[in-house]
Design an enzyme around this catalytic site. Sequence first.
Site, mmCIF file in Angstrom:
data_model
loop_
_atom_site.group_PDB
_atom_site.id
_atom_site.type_symbol
_atom_site.label_atom_id
_atom_site.label_comp_id
_atom_site.label_asym_id
_atom_site.label_seq_id
_atom_site.Cartn_x
_atom_site.Cartn_y
_atom_site.Cartn_z
ATOM 1 C CE LYS B 48 -4.266 -1.822 0.239
ATOM 2 N NZ LYS B 48 -5.277 -1.712 -0.898
ATOM 3 C CB SER B 265 -3.575 -11.115 2.946
ATOM 4 O OG SER B 265 -2.431 -10.386 2.602
#
Lengths: 96, 319
Positions: B48, B265
Site C-alpha cells: 500500500k 493474506s
Amino acid sequence: MERTLSIEIRLPTVLRTHAAGATTVAVEGSTLGEALNSLVTQYPGFEGQIVTAEGTLHKFVNVYVNDDDVRYLDKLETKLSDGDVISILPAVAGGA
Amino acid sequence: MPVAKSVLELIGNTPMVDVTAALDPGKVSPKVRVVAKLEGQNPGGSVKDRIALSMIESAEADGTLKPGQTILEPSSGNTGIGLAMIARVKGYPLKIVMPSNVSSERRQLLSVWGAEVIESPGSEGSNGAVKRAREMAKEHPGWAFLYQYANPANPKAHETATGPEILRDCPEITHFIAGLGTTGTLMGVGTYLKQHKPGVKIWAIEPPAGEMVDGLRNLDDGYIPPIFLDYEGAELLDRRTVVGPRDSIEWTRRLTSVGIFAGISSGAVMAGAAKCAATIEEGVIVALFADGGWKYLSTGAWTEDIDVVTERAKSMIYF
C-alpha cells in the site's frame, strides 16, 4: 432420466427471510441454474433475487460453488457434483 | 545502490523470490514454479505504500491537496500506514477511519507516524469504514478525501510500476495471483500484464465475507469498488477464489519453511497459488505477498494452536 444430485445452498442473513429463516437449503440439480431453480420452486420469494429476469446473476450477488466464483467458471451452466456447496453472498469490499 | 534522498524513493522495486519449495512436491508438476513478490519490503511494510504515494502525488499535482491540508481515508490498516508515513514526511495531518477489529500493531503503527485513528464498528468490516469516511468527507469539505476504492491513482500505481517490475524480473510469468480488496493491485497489474503478455491468467483471492455481510439490510447495500467497474474487472479476472482463515494461516506457516515471514493474506494468496499449481502442467505463477508478518505477531498466527488462531481470525480483518 439423469440422476439428480444432492446440493446444499448457503444463504446470507439478508436473504434468509425468503427461506423462512433457514441458513441452508438442500436442492437438486446437475448445474447451478437447475439448483437455483430448485431453490425458487421451494421458496418462490427468491424469484428475481439471485437471477434477474434477464437470466443473469444479480449484480450485487456473488455465487460460489465450493470456493470459486461462478462468474469465472461457467456461470449458471457450471456443472455440479454430489455434495457441492453453493454459497450466495452479497458483494462487499475487502480489506484495504 | 545509490543513497536515497528520502524514504519515499525506496517505495517499489521490491524483490522477487522463488518459493516453489514450499509446495507439496507430490501434488505439483516439476515444470511449475511459484515466485513471490515481497511487497513487505516497502519502507512502510506493505504494497500500500505504492498507492499511498501515488494518490498523494496525484492530488498534489491536480491541486486537490494543498500544503498543510488534512487528509482523510478509510483503511483497515496498510493504506493508512503507508499514508501515515508519507503524510508525516510531507507534513499533512492525517485521519484514518479504521474498523475496530484489526490487529493492535496496525493501529499502533498509525500512531507511530502521528495519524489520528477514528474507529468504525468491527462488525461492519471495511464497508463500515468506507461508509463513515464518506459521511465525514461530506461534513468536512476542506479535507482531502483520497478514497482508494475509486481513485484512479491506485490502479495506476500498479499499472505503471508493479506490473512492469514483474514482467521485467519474471518475463516467463504465466499466472498472476493477488488478494482482492480495493481491487487496485489486480486491476492495475492485470491490465498491464494482459496488454504486454496476453496469455497471462489473473487469479483473485479473497477472504470469506464472514460476519461482516450480516450487517447488510439488502443486496443493494453491497459494494463493488468503482475501480473494479472502471477496469471492467469482471472480464479482466480469470478466476476468483475464496480462501478461508485456516488455509491462510497454514500456508502462512508453511512459508516459513522457505524463510518467508509474510502476513496472513500472503498465506491466502499462497494457498491460491498452490491450488493453481496443482491444475497446470507447466508455468510460472507470480504471487504478490502484500505485507510481512510483523503486524500479525499479536494474533498468535505462528505460535498458538491452529484451531484457536483460526477461530480468532474469523472475527478479525487480516486482508
